[in-house]
Design a protein around this motif. Sequence first.
Motif, PDB file in Angstrom:
ATOM      1  N   ALA A  97       0.813  -1.218   0.000  1.00 20.85           N
ATOM      2  CA  ALA A  97       0.000   0.000   0.000  1.00 20.85           C
ATOM      3  C   ALA A  97       0.847   1.269   0.000  1.00 20.85           C
ATOM      4  O   ALA A  97       0.314   2.363  -0.122  1.00 20.85           O
ATOM      5  N   GLY A  98       2.165   1.102   0.166  1.00 19.84           N
ATOM      6  CA  GLY A  98       3.035   2.271   0.214  1.00 19.84           C
ATOM      7  C   GLY A  98       2.890   3.054   1.503  1.00 19.84           C
ATOM      8  O   GLY A  98       3.097   4.268   1.543  1.00 19.84           O
ATOM      9  N   VAL A  99       2.530   2.356   2.581  1.00 21.10           N
ATOM     10  CA  VAL A  99       2.351   2.999   3.884  1.00 21.10           C
ATOM     11  C   VAL A  99       3.654   2.900   4.673  1.00 21.10           C
ATOM     12  O   VAL A  99       4.169   1.805   4.898  1.00 21.10           O
ATOM     13  N   ASP A 100       4.162   4.038   5.069  1.00 19.18           N
ATOM     14  CA  ASP A 100       5.425   4.126   5.790  1.00 19.18           C
ATOM     15  C   ASP A 100       5.323   3.493   7.170  1.00 19.18           C
ATOM     16  O   ASP A 100       4.264   3.491   7.797  1.00 19.18           O
ATOM     17  N   GLY A 101       6.441   2.967   7.665  1.00 16.42           N
ATOM     18  CA  GLY A 101       6.485   2.347   8.992  1.00 16.42           C
ATOM     19  C   GLY A 101       6.120   3.279  10.129  1.00 16.42           C
ATOM     20  O   GLY A 101       5.733   2.834  11.208  1.00 16.42           O
ATOM     21  N   ASP A 102       6.233   4.600   9.894  1.00 18.19           N
ATOM     22  CA  ASP A 102       5.856   5.574  10.930  1.00 18.19           C
ATOM     23  C   ASP A 102       4.371   5.494  11.264  1.00 18.19           C
ATOM     24  O   ASP A 102       3.935   5.957  12.320  1.00 18.19           O
ATOM     25  N   HIS A 103       3.584   4.912  10.350  1.00 17.49           N
ATOM     26  CA  HIS A 103       2.138   4.802  10.564  1.00 17.49           C
ATOM     27  C   HIS A 103       1.728   3.441  11.105  1.00 17.49           C
ATOM     28  O   HIS A 103       0.535   3.130  11.174  1.00 17.49           O
ATOM     29  N   ALA A 104       2.710   2.626  11.507  1.00 16.22           N
ATOM     30  CA  ALA A 104       2.413   1.258  11.964  1.00 16.22           C
ATOM     31  C   ALA A 104       1.430   1.228  13.125  1.00 16.22           C
ATOM     32  O   ALA A 104       0.529   0.385  13.164  1.00 16.22           O
ATOM     33  N   SER A 105       1.571   2.160  14.080  1.00 12.80           N
ATOM     34  CA  SER A 105       0.694   2.118  15.259  1.00 12.80           C
ATOM     35  C   SER A 105      -0.765   2.366  14.892  1.00 12.80           C
ATOM     36  O   SER A 105      -1.663   1.710  15.420  1.00 12.80           O
ATOM     37  N   GLU A 106      -1.024   3.295  13.943  1.00 12.06           N
ATOM     38  CA  GLU A 106      -2.420   3.542  13.570  1.00 12.06           C
ATOM     39  C   GLU A 106      -2.967   2.414  12.698  1.00 12.06           C
ATOM     40  O   GLU A 106      -4.160   2.115  12.741  1.00 12.06           O
ATOM     41  N   ILE A 107      -2.083   1.757  11.918  1.00  9.19           N
ATOM     42  CA  ILE A 107      -2.509   0.596  11.123  1.00  9.19           C
ATOM     43  C   ILE A 107      -2.879  -0.549  12.062  1.00  9.19           C
ATOM     44  O   ILE A 107      -3.933  -1.178  11.914  1.00  9.19           O
ATOM     45  N   LEU A 108      -2.023  -0.804  13.043  1.00 11.30           N
ATOM     46  CA  LEU A 108      -2.298  -1.883  13.990  1.00 11.30           C
ATOM     47  C   LEU A 108      -3.549  -1.597  14.805  1.00 11.30           C
ATOM     48  O   LEU A 108      -4.282  -2.518  15.182  1.00 11.30           O
ATOM     49  N   ASP A 109      -3.827  -0.320  15.071  1.00 10.03           N
ATOM     50  CA  ASP A 109      -5.021   0.046  15.821  1.00 10.03           C
ATOM     51  C   ASP A 109      -6.277  -0.317  15.030  1.00 10.03           C
ATOM     52  O   ASP A 109      -7.204  -0.928  15.566  1.00 10.03           O
ATOM     53  N   ILE A 110      -6.317   0.041  13.741  1.00 13.05           N
ATOM     54  CA  ILE A 110      -7.516  -0.262  12.944  1.00 13.05           C
ATOM     55  C   ILE A 110      -7.626  -1.759  12.674  1.00 13.05           C
ATOM     56  O   ILE A 110      -8.728  -2.315  12.651  1.00 13.05           O
ATOM     57  N   VAL A 111      -6.488  -2.443  12.511  1.00 15.06           N
ATOM     58  CA  VAL A 111      -6.515  -3.901  12.332  1.00 15.06           C
ATOM     59  C   VAL A 111      -7.117  -4.559  13.572  1.00 15.06           C
ATOM     60  O   VAL A 111      -8.000  -5.418  13.467  1.00 15.06           O
ATOM     61  N   SER A 112      -6.664  -4.144  14.759  1.00 18.00           N
ATOM     62  CA  SER A 112      -7.199  -4.707  16.015  1.00 18.00           C
ATOM     63  C   SER A 112      -8.698  -4.469  16.126  1.00 18.00           C
ATOM     64  O   SER A 112      -9.457  -5.362  16.506  1.00 18.00           O
ATOM     65  N   ALA A 113      -9.136  -3.237  15.787  1.00 22.82           N
ATOM     66  CA  ALA A 113     -10.559  -2.910  15.862  1.00 22.82           C
ATOM     67  C   ALA A 113     -11.374  -3.775  14.918  1.00 22.82           C
ATOM     68  O   ALA A 113     -12.445  -4.287  15.288  1.00 22.82           O
ATOM     69  N   LEU A 114     -10.872  -3.971  13.706  1.00 20.41           N
ATOM     70  CA  LEU A 114     -11.624  -4.750  12.714  1.00 20.41           C
ATOM     71  C   LEU A 114     -11.583  -6.247  13.007  1.00 20.41           C
ATOM     72  O   LEU A 114     -12.501  -6.980  12.620  1.00 20.41           O
ATOM     73  N   ILE A 115     -10.552  -6.704  13.682  1.00 19.86           N
ATOM     74  CA  ILE A 115     -10.528  -8.112  14.132  1.00 19.86           C
ATOM     75  C   ILE A 115     -11.622  -8.303  15.182  1.00 19.86           C
ATOM     76  O   ILE A 115     -12.391  -9.257  15.144  1.00 19.86           O
ATOM     77  N   GLU A 116     -11.696  -7.354  16.153  1.00 18.10           N
ATOM     78  CA  GLU A 116     -12.721  -7.434  17.203  1.00 18.10           C
ATOM     79  C   GLU A 116     -14.130  -7.385  16.618  1.00 18.10           C
ATOM     80  O   GLU A 116     -15.036  -8.053  17.109  1.00 18.10           O
ATOM     81  N   LEU A 117     -14.314  -6.612  15.559  1.00 14.58           N
ATOM     82  CA  LEU A 117     -15.628  -6.468  14.935  1.00 14.58           C
ATOM     83  C   LEU A 117     -15.942  -7.579  13.937  1.00 14.58           C
ATOM     84  O   LEU A 117     -17.004  -7.602  13.339  1.00 14.58           O
ATOM     85  N   GLY A 118     -14.993  -8.491  13.745  1.00 11.63           N
ATOM     86  CA  GLY A 118     -15.216  -9.626  12.853  1.00 11.63           C
ATOM     87  C   GLY A 118     -15.077  -9.336  11.387  1.00 11.63           C
ATOM     88  O   GLY A 118     -15.503 -10.130  10.557  1.00 11.63           O
ATOM     89  N   VAL A 119     -14.467  -8.211  11.030  1.00 10.64           N
ATOM     90  CA  VAL A 119     -14.295  -7.845   9.621  1.00 10.64           C
ATOM     91  C   VAL A 119     -13.021  -8.457   9.059  1.00 10.64           C
ATOM     92  O   VAL A 119     -12.949  -8.791   7.880  1.00 10.64           O
ATOM     93  N   ILE A 120     -12.000  -8.604   9.899  1.00  4.66           N
ATOM     94  CA  ILE A 120     -10.708  -9.183   9.480  1.00  4.66           C
ATOM     95  C   ILE A 120     -10.518 -10.493  10.223  1.00  4.66           C
ATOM     96  O   ILE A 120     -10.839 -10.592  11.418  1.00  4.66           O
ATOM     97  N   GLU A 121      -9.987 -11.484   9.529  1.00  8.24           N
ATOM     98  CA  GLU A 121      -9.662 -12.748  10.205  1.00  8.24           C
ATOM     99  C   GLU A 121      -8.137 -12.967  10.162  1.00  8.24           C
ATOM    100  O   GLU A 121      -7.438 -12.474   9.287  1.00  8.24           O
ATOM    101  N   ILE A 122      -7.665 -13.705  11.156  1.00  9.35           N
ATOM    102  CA  ILE A 122      -6.230 -13.991  11.283  1.00  9.35           C
ATOM    103  C   ILE A 122      -5.994 -15.434  10.887  1.00  9.35           C
ATOM    104  O   ILE A 122      -6.801 -16.333  11.204  1.00  9.35           O
ATOM    105  N   GLN A 123      -4.869 -15.679  10.237  1.00  6.39           N
ATOM    106  CA  GLN A 123      -4.485 -17.061   9.930  1.00  6.39           C
ATOM    107  C   GLN A 123      -4.052 -17.737  11.211  1.00  6.39           C
ATOM    108  O   GLN A 123      -3.197 -17.271  11.931  1.00  6.39           O
ATOM    109  N   ARG A 124      -4.692 -18.855  11.501  1.00  5.86           N
ATOM    110  CA  ARG A 124      -4.400 -19.579  12.759  1.00  5.86           C
ATOM    111  C   ARG A 124      -3.300 -20.606  12.543  1.00  5.86           C
ATOM    112  O   ARG A 124      -3.166 -21.161  11.493  1.00  5.86           O
TER     113      ARG A 124
END
Length: 199
Positions: free
Chosen positions: A172-199
């Motif tokens: 996506a061309g997203v710089d590592g400086d934005h990792a914390s906000e990316i991880l925040d939205i990923v965590s939120a969407l995992i909790e909401l069931g929109v994203i799934e994790i490979q087990r």
Amino acid sequence: MDFKQAALLGSYLSKDYAEDLFRLLAAYSSISASEAASRLDLHIKTVQDFMEAMFELGILQREEVYEGKRPYFRYTLSARRILMDLDLTPLFPLPSPDRRIQLRIRERKNMGARFTTARNNKYISGVTIWMGEGRERTERRLSLSIPQGSFLFHLPFPTADFESVEDIMKKAGVDGDHASEILDIVSALIELGVIEIQR
């Protein structure tokens, strides 16, 4: 000052009677809660709570005195200025690598969410999730920052292979400086069931 202290100070400073109480404290060498309450026609418990909160914050000093056998406190203003210094440093993510960046994820199938693309069709501007069923169904909308939107634009579809958060960020061309906000939205969407994790 931490958030708890700042919230305590803010809640009492916002009271209609705060300025009048401070004016009394500035005029008297010391004053009791009952004296201040009668002077301002306030309930004594209201004034006691205010005085104790200001004492806890170090804005007032108190001295226990006795009237007969009954002890009570007299309060003295110990500061002429109240400065709020709230340190946000603990809220920032630690600079050490976060294992979550290696999570392998993708969009969950039939998750009941809608991704809204921005006008230029290069990133996602928002995610709408429907929760519950029938009349109990509610809608939750998440507005995204541009880095988050670019990341989600490249999120693998439910039928695609899982990819790591780090690889999707690179794609996506997203710089590592934005990792914390990316991880925040990923965590939120995992909790909401929109994203799934490979087990």
